[in-house]
Design a protein around this motif. Structure first.
Motif, short mmCIF file in Angstrom:
data_model
loop_
_atom_site.label_atom_id
_atom_site.label_comp_id
_atom_site.label_asym_id
_atom_site.label_seq_id
_atom_site.Cartn_x
_atom_site.Cartn_y
_atom_site.Cartn_z
N VAL A 547 0.84 -1.19 0.00
CA VAL A 547 0.00 0.00 0.00
C VAL A 547 0.88 1.25 0.00
CG1 VAL A 547 -1.79 1.24 1.26
CG2 VAL A 547 -1.82 -1.26 1.19
N GLN A 548 2.00 1.20 0.73
CA GLN A 548 2.95 2.32 0.74
C GLN A 548 3.44 2.60 -0.67
OE1 GLN A 548 6.43 2.82 3.67
NE2 GLN A 548 7.39 1.85 1.93
N ALA A 549 3.78 1.54 -1.41
CA ALA A 549 4.24 1.72 -2.79
C ALA A 549 3.15 2.34 -3.66
CB ALA A 549 4.69 0.38 -3.37
N GLN A 550 1.89 1.91 -3.47
CA GLN A 550 0.79 2.48 -4.24
C GLN A 550 0.63 3.97 -3.96
OE1 GLN A 550 -2.71 0.24 -3.27
NE2 GLN A 550 -1.92 -1.69 -4.06
N VAL A 551 0.68 4.36 -2.69
CA VAL A 551 0.49 5.77 -2.34
C VAL A 551 1.64 6.62 -2.85
CG1 VAL A 551 0.31 7.39 -0.40
CG2 VAL A 551 -0.96 5.24 -0.35
N LEU A 552 2.89 6.13 -2.72
CA LEU A 552 4.04 6.88 -3.22
C LEU A 552 3.99 7.05 -4.74
CD1 LEU A 552 6.94 5.47 -1.03
CD2 LEU A 552 5.88 7.72 -0.85
N ASN A 553 3.63 5.97 -5.44
CA ASN A 553 3.50 6.07 -6.89
C ASN A 553 2.42 7.07 -7.27
OD1 ASN A 553 5.50 4.17 -7.36
ND2 ASN A 553 4.09 2.46 -7.55
N LEU A 554 1.31 7.07 -6.54
CA LEU A 554 0.24 8.03 -6.79
C LEU A 554 0.73 9.46 -6.61
CD1 LEU A 554 -2.75 8.90 -7.14
CD2 LEU A 554 -3.02 8.51 -4.68
N MET A 555 1.46 9.72 -5.52
CA MET A 555 1.94 11.07 -5.26
C MET A 555 2.96 11.51 -6.30
SD MET A 555 2.16 10.92 -1.08
CE MET A 555 2.52 12.67 -0.86
N LEU A 556 3.80 10.58 -6.78
CA LEU A 556 4.74 10.91 -7.85
C LEU A 556 3.99 11.28 -9.13
CD1 LEU A 556 7.45 8.14 -7.35
CD2 LEU A 556 7.85 10.60 -7.21
N ASP A 557 2.94 10.52 -9.46
CA ASP A 557 2.16 10.80 -10.66
C ASP A 557 1.46 12.15 -10.55
OD1 ASP A 557 2.94 8.44 -11.82
OD2 ASP A 557 1.12 7.35 -11.27
N LEU A 558 0.90 12.43 -9.38
CA LEU A 558 0.19 13.70 -9.19
C LEU A 558 1.14 14.89 -9.29
CD1 LEU A 558 -2.20 12.72 -6.26
CD2 LEU A 558 -2.81 13.07 -8.66
N ARG A 559 2.34 14.70 -8.79
CA ARG A 559 3.33 15.77 -8.91
C ARG A 559 3.60 16.09 -10.37
NH1 ARG A 559 9.78 15.26 -7.79
NH2 ARG A 559 10.32 17.38 -8.41
N GLN A 560 3.74 15.05 -11.18
CA GLN A 560 4.04 15.27 -12.60
C GLN A 560 2.84 15.86 -13.33
OE1 GLN A 560 2.92 13.49 -15.55
NE2 GLN A 560 4.25 14.85 -16.76
N ARG A 561 1.64 15.35 -13.04
CA ARG A 561 0.45 15.79 -13.76
C ARG A 561 -0.03 17.18 -13.35
NH1 ARG A 561 -3.20 10.97 -12.13
NH2 ARG A 561 -4.84 12.49 -12.62
N LEU A 562 0.10 17.50 -12.06
CA LEU A 562 -0.47 18.74 -11.54
C LEU A 562 0.58 19.79 -11.19
CD1 LEU A 562 -3.17 17.15 -9.18
CD2 LEU A 562 -3.43 17.85 -11.57
N GLY A 563 1.87 19.43 -11.29
CA GLY A 563 2.93 20.39 -10.96
C GLY A 563 2.98 20.75 -9.50
N LEU A 564 2.66 19.79 -8.62
CA LEU A 564 2.63 20.07 -7.19
C LEU A 564 4.04 20.21 -6.61
CD1 LEU A 564 -0.07 17.50 -6.03
CD2 LEU A 564 -0.37 19.95 -6.33
N SER A 565 4.11 20.91 -5.49
CA SER A 565 5.32 20.93 -4.66
C SER A 565 4.98 20.22 -3.36
CB SER A 565 5.77 22.36 -4.38
OG SER A 565 6.09 23.05 -5.57
N TYR A 566 5.89 19.34 -2.90
CA TYR A 566 5.63 18.57 -1.68
C TYR A 566 6.68 18.90 -0.62
CZ TYR A 566 2.52 15.23 -4.12
OH TYR A 566 1.49 14.64 -4.80
N LEU A 567 6.20 19.10 0.60
CA LEU A 567 7.08 19.01 1.77
C LEU A 567 6.72 17.68 2.42
CD1 LEU A 567 9.15 20.77 3.47
CD2 LEU A 567 7.28 20.96 5.10
N PHE A 568 7.64 16.73 2.34
CA PHE A 568 7.35 15.33 2.68
C PHE A 568 8.10 14.97 3.95
CE2 PHE A 568 7.86 10.74 2.34
CZ PHE A 568 6.63 10.32 1.89
N ILE A 569 7.36 14.72 5.02
CA ILE A 569 7.95 14.43 6.32
C ILE A 569 7.90 12.93 6.57
CG2 ILE A 569 7.65 14.73 8.81
CD1 ILE A 569 6.58 17.51 8.19
N ALA A 570 9.04 12.35 6.97
CA ALA A 570 9.11 10.90 7.18
C ALA A 570 10.26 10.58 8.10
CB ALA A 570 9.28 10.17 5.85
N HIS A 571 10.22 9.38 8.70
CA HIS A 571 11.39 8.90 9.45
C HIS A 571 12.09 7.78 8.69
CE1 HIS A 571 8.09 6.24 11.15
NE2 HIS A 571 8.96 5.35 10.72
#
Length: 688
Positions: A547-571
């Motif tokens: 599921v993590q891979a699905q969500v990350l792939n989705l966010m990568l696609d949305l960045r490319q399609r919509l030109g988003l900027s992400y501040l991505f917080i993780a450990h």
């Protein structure tokens, strides 16, 4: 342990398995029919062996563990099979025999230590309870052993910690206490159910080191349950992969990691992000969901999601058969001994290059946030928590910036400062050229649509009384983005399609979704108002690797399609490497290293970053074990905040180093950048 020799170490190890499970069937009786949560599971664990059980949520891992300890209650029932512990039939044990067995000869460490510990009993009492109740020691001797157990588990100042309550400990410290309780009587069998889920990589590595030490020093047989094959690979010699209640592959862990023979195991192996993977590369994932437990497929249960299926898979249920010497898999495709091909994923469309030369879209300069605690009395001043202490950070258009660090370093507080959910104590925050440091709620209202946030826990951030359709329509109507509810519903359908969910899901409530689906809903809500910046606070930390891979792939696609900027917080640094262009490493409220993700994570210059990268659970990775805990945020150290734990600390560290540029795009807050590097380590090294 000093002065205490485990009973199973006093006798020759019998030539029988510690645990033998044959054709175990556990069923949940429901109004709609029986749910076969564990369906014919078999495995053995010998003295001193380590077995990993891996699979996504709902695969039957935890129910298997609870069945082994006979901790299930109605409507769950064990309806078939056998469980044998050192030759004794566990299913035939009486209630008193089970009470004597649990916590003495066999023990279990649960996933959530806060619910596993009694909140109103002090730590030492909980650690020594099993020692005294099983007659191993008198109370006075048990207290001494309890403190020694806490020390052995890495609890700082165990004498003081022994008098504390669970809520006074961090998540990692509570898990150490659970480990101390589990091994208090040095059991012959220890079952650990997801003991490292959602923990920082450093704490996770320490817990895994403790499990390895117990296995090597006392010969404790360990069953480790996890959804992460990387975690399993660092501890367990053998692994059983579960899917839909069945074991679908069982083999030596190294063989499964190198050459998985079941398509589901293949997907789990390739879904885990790795530090040596290129930035922005798509991860292997399997779309769809596990089968309906009330009506499983007639053939292979993985067939509806399998990329390698053949005609026989749809009609003929495969047994767990030998596909190579010492290897068993439940797959018709590999039944003849062939290997599965390496993944050939189409690369995501190349994202536009971040505009680093332009003015930042979102910027913080010397931002601080202090929280004043309530005064203990009118005569005493309140204590101050220094959560964020002078952070400079900038996010540019079409950029993904990762912020990493241990719990308590200030990552989430920084996210709330940048989105102005908190007002800074000091410094400034600028968004799209406008100073929002002390902007009023009315002024922020017009900016909110372009500055959105995705929270760590999607279930807590969604209203349980609102359907998903209502939750997504609410911001559209509140900000006047649609003229009426009909137009809002049309936009809701577009949003659900954008994040890969069925439009019919709009009428469902949050509890009807899986964790990954709820996180997709949270992302859809953040996208509803067409933002330019999305701040994602640990959006995948508690998700299964698939599921993590699905969500990350989705966010990568949305960045490319919509030109988003992400501040991505993780450990998880491997996740950040897969997703982010740049990364900032935080420690005690400050940024200690910043630069391109490839450079920082492959060639770290700050000793703290070296320790973080070494803690990633990848087999063969050299470990740097940091001693002690981060300093208290109530009283900041005068010099370098990391010096008390740093392997190369020197007198110069008594002065706080600035965050200085040491190369193009690289900044480090260290007097000796690069002096402590992974290439200098030749073994597991414990520092300070």
């Amino acid at each position: 342990m000093d002065g205490f020799i485990p009973p199973h170490a006093l006798q020759p190890v019998p030539d029988v398995p510690v645990l033998e499970v044959k054709d175990l069937h556990t069923v949940f009786m429901t109004d709609n029919g029986p749910i076969h949560a564990v369906d014919g599971v078999s495995f053995t664990v010998g003295p001193g062996e380590t077995l990993g059980i891996v699979g996504e949520s709902g695969s039957g891992k935890s129910v298997t563990a609870l069945s082994l300890m006979r901790l299930l209650e109605e409507p769950a029932r064990i309806v078939g099979g056998s469980i044998t512990f050192q030759g004794k039939d566990v299913l035939a044990m009486s209630r008193s025999e089970l009470a004597d067995w649990r916590g003495d000869r066999a023990a279990m460490v649960f996933q959530d230590p806060m619910t596993g510990l009694n909140p109103v009993i002090r730590i030492l009492k909980q650690v020594t309870e099993h020692i005294v109740s099983h007659g191993r020691m008198k109370p006075a001797a048990a207290r001494t052993r309890g403190i020694e157990l806490l020390r052995r588990m890495g609890v700082a100042a165990p004498e003081r910690a022994a008098a504390s309550f669970p809520h006074e400990f961090s998540g990692g410290m509570r898990q150490r206490v659970m480990m101390a309780i589990g091994v208090a009587n040095d059991p012959a069998l220890l079952i650990a159910d997801e003991p490292t889920t959602a923990l920082d990589v450093t704490i996770q590595a320490q817990i895994l080191d403790l499990l390895r030490g117990l296995n090597e020093e006392f010969g404790t047989a360990i069953v480790l349950i996890s959804h992460d094959l990387g975690v399993i690979g660092t501890v367990c010699r053998r692994v059983a992969v579960m899917y839909a209640g069945e074991v679908v592959e069982e083999a030596v862990t190294a063989e499964v990691l190198a050459d998985p023979r079941h398509p589901y195991a293949w997907a789990l192996v390739n879904a885990v992000p790795r530090l040596d993977a290129p930035t922005g590369a798509r991860l292997t994932s399997i779309e769809g969901t596990p089968p309906d437990a009330l009506n499983p497929p007639r053939g292979c249960r993985f067939e509806p999601r399998c990329p390698f299926k053949i005609a026989r898979c749809a009609t003929d249920h495969p047994p767990l058969m030998e596909v190579a010497p010492g290897r068993r898999a439940r797959c018709w495709v590999t039944a003849d001994g062939r290997s599965l091909p390496r993944p050939t994923l189409p690369a995501a469309a190349e994202a536009e290059i971040p505009l680093l030369a332009e003015a930042p879209l979102l910027e913080a300069r010397n931002v601080e946030k202090h929280f004043v605690l309530r005064r203990p009395s009118f005569m005493k001043p309140g204590l101050t928590v220094h959560a964020v202490n002078g952070v400079d950070i900038a996010l540019h258009k079409r950029e993904s910036l990762g912020v990493v660090g241990e719990s308590g370093c200030g990552k989430s507080t920084l996210a709330r400062l940048l989105t102005r959910l908190h007002e800074p104590t000091g410094g400034s925050v600028t968004f799209e050229g406008q100073d929002i440091t002390h902007a009023t709620p009315a002024a922020m209202r017009s900016l909110r649509p372009r500055l959105q946030m995705v929270f760590q826990d999607p279930y807590a951030s969604l209203n349980p009384r609102m359907t998903i359709g209502d939750a997504l329509a609410e911001p559209l109507l509140a900000h006047g983005r649609v003229p009426n509810r009909k137009a809002a519903d049309e936009r809701v359908r577009e949003l659900l399609s954008t994040v890969g969910l069925k439009t019919s899901f709009a009428s469902r409530y949050p509890h009807e979704f899986s964790g990954g689906q709820r996180q997709r809903v949270s992302i859809a809500r953040a996208l509803a108002l067409n933002p330019s910046v999305v701040v994602a606070d640990e959006p995948v930390s508690a998700l299964d690797v698939n599921v993590q891979a699905q969500v990350l792939n989705l966010m990568l696609d949305l960045r490319q399609r919509l030109g988003l900027s992400y501040l991505f917080i993780a450990h998880d640094l491997a996740v950040v490497r897969a997703f982010c262009d740049r990364v900032a490493v935080m420690y005690l409220g400050r940024v200690v290293e910043e630069g391109p993700a490839d450079d920082v994570l492959s060639r770290p210059l700050h000793p703290y970053t070296v320790a973080l990268t070494s803690a990633i659970p990848e087999p063969g990775r050299q470990r740097v074990v940091l001693g002690g805990e981060p300093p208290s945020t109530l009283r900041l150290p005068r010099g370098c905040a990391f010096s008390a734990r740093c392997p190369i600390a020197q007198p110069a560290c008594e002065e706080r180093p600035p965050l200085a540029e040491v190369a193009s795009g690289r900044k480090v807050a260290c007097h000796f950048p690069g002096a402590f590097a992974p290439r200098t380590l030749s073994r597991l090294e414990t520092v300070r």
